[in-house]
Design an enzyme around this catalytic site. Structure first.
Site, short mmCIF file in Angstrom:
data_model
loop_
_atom_site.label_atom_id
_atom_site.label_comp_id
_atom_site.label_asym_id
_atom_site.label_seq_id
_atom_site.Cartn_x
_atom_site.Cartn_y
_atom_site.Cartn_z
N HIS A 1 -22.49 -41.09 46.68
CA HIS A 1 -21.95 -39.73 46.55
C HIS A 1 -22.35 -39.07 45.21
CE1 HIS A 1 -19.21 -40.73 49.88
NE2 HIS A 1 -18.77 -41.76 49.20
O1 RIB Z 1 -15.17 -38.97 48.22
C1 RIB Z 1 -16.12 -39.54 47.34
C2 RIB Z 1 -15.74 -39.28 45.92
O2 RIB Z 1 -14.48 -39.88 45.66
C3 RIB Z 1 -16.72 -39.92 44.92
O3 RIB Z 1 -16.75 -39.14 43.74
C4 RIB Z 1 -16.09 -41.24 44.64
O4 RIB Z 1 -16.42 -41.75 43.34
C5 RIB Z 1 -14.63 -40.89 44.67
O5 RIB Z 1 -14.28 -40.32 43.39
#
Ligand code: RIB
Ligand code: CA
Length: 314
Positions: free
Chosen positions: A244
């Protein structure tokens, strides 16, 4: 060659946050990391600030100042994600205690001061956790909003809908009021939602390439993705861990890797059922004013090639 982008990373490490920070540190020609501000999110603030320092020491960059920001959402109880990231937030490998100091200054004050002291339009904010620190900074010092070059954030979802509830992505869900403040602020926003990050999935081949770097960073990143991917494989049946947060940094290095639309995005803050949903007008069915570049696709080969190339430099 253009001058490197001056950025502040606001983060809740988190294995994927760690890879994002390492990608930034491995790209000094494109990224000038002014500082890291930790926020409560995946795990409580005491751990996210500690993890931020561990990551800087791993990259041998103890010159990067690390600040602690807010320890809870603006007006809600903190929701954490140990079920995804483990109780330390960086589960997988055993990590040494950090020795570099945490800065005394509050992270929100660092954000405000940096934006006031730098020429307008020269500092980019990269929030990859809940948006609490950014919103508190904007509320406390509205004069800085016009000075921000761009906010490039990981959060939200449209076609992918939720990963923490059926409707909401974690970063937005944890502090929906903060997200609402940021999305309504008028600041230039680029969003890396789950729609994109779920297409940036690690593969066994890529993890083998990273292990083959045979560096401390390579072995740790492989071990973190091994740990991190089990949640998504179980839940989505996907093959691999969605990276992500590194999508934000990859965008700053090579924006052509991503495609999206400039659309209206608003945040649900009232309904318990859909709290934290990013209501993205992808199809332009309303006359709401567009306020965000909402990414929808990524050149995943290009993304992972870039990641391997930069991690190899650490
Ligand atoms: O949903 C994904 C996000 O939530 C990413 O930033 C992960 O690190 C968590 O913070
Ligand atoms: Ca994160």
């Amino acid at each position: 060659m253009a001058a490197p982008r001056k950025i502040i990373i606001d983060t809740d490490p988190g294995q994927d946050d760690a890879v994002a920070i390492l990608l930034a540190l491995g790209s000094p020609d494109e990224i000038d990391l002014l500082g890291i501000v930790a926020v409560a999110g995946n795990v409580p603030l005491a751990l996210t600030e500690k993890n931020s320092r561990i990551i800087c020491e791993l990259a041998e960059r103890t010159d990067i100042p690390v600040y602690a920001g807010c320890d809870a959402p603006i007006r809600r109880k903190l929701v954490t994600a140990e079920h995804v990231h483990g109780k330390t937030g960086l589960d997988g490998p055993k990590l040494p205690e950090p020795t570099m100091p945490l800065q005394d200054q509050h992270g929100v004050d660092f954000i405000i001061e940096t934006l006031r002291n730098a020429p307008a339009g020269t500092v980019t904010l990269v929030p990859i956790g809940p948006l609490t620190n950014i919103a508190v900074a904007f509320n406390r010092a509205p004069d800085i909003i016009g000075r921000v070059q761009e906010v490039v954030l990981m959060g939200g979802a449209y076609f992918e809908v939720g990963n923490i509830t059926p409707a909401a992505e974690f970063n937005i869900y944890v502090d929906p009021e903060a997200a609402d403040i940021v999305f309504k602020s008028g600041v230039k926003i680029t969003v890396m939602p789950l729609d994109v990050t779920h297409k940036a999935l690690t593969s066994a081949r890529w993890i083998a390439d990273i292990k083959a770097l045979d560096t401390n960073v390579g072995h740790l990143v492989a071990s973190w993705t091994d740990f991190f991917e089990r949640f998504d494989i179980e839940k989505y049946g996907s093959q691999g861990a969605p990276l992500h947060d590194p999508c934000t940094i990859a965008y700053l290095i090579n924006p052509d890797l991503f495609q999206g639309r400039f659309i209206n995005v608003e945040i649900e803050t009232q309904s318990e059922l859909t709290l934290g949903m990013t209501v993205a007008d992808w199809w332009g069915v309303t006359n709401r004013v567009p306020n965000a570049m909402f990414m929808g696709s990524v050149d995943d080969k290009g993304f992972f090639d870039l990641l391997t190339d930069r991690l190899a430099r650490l």
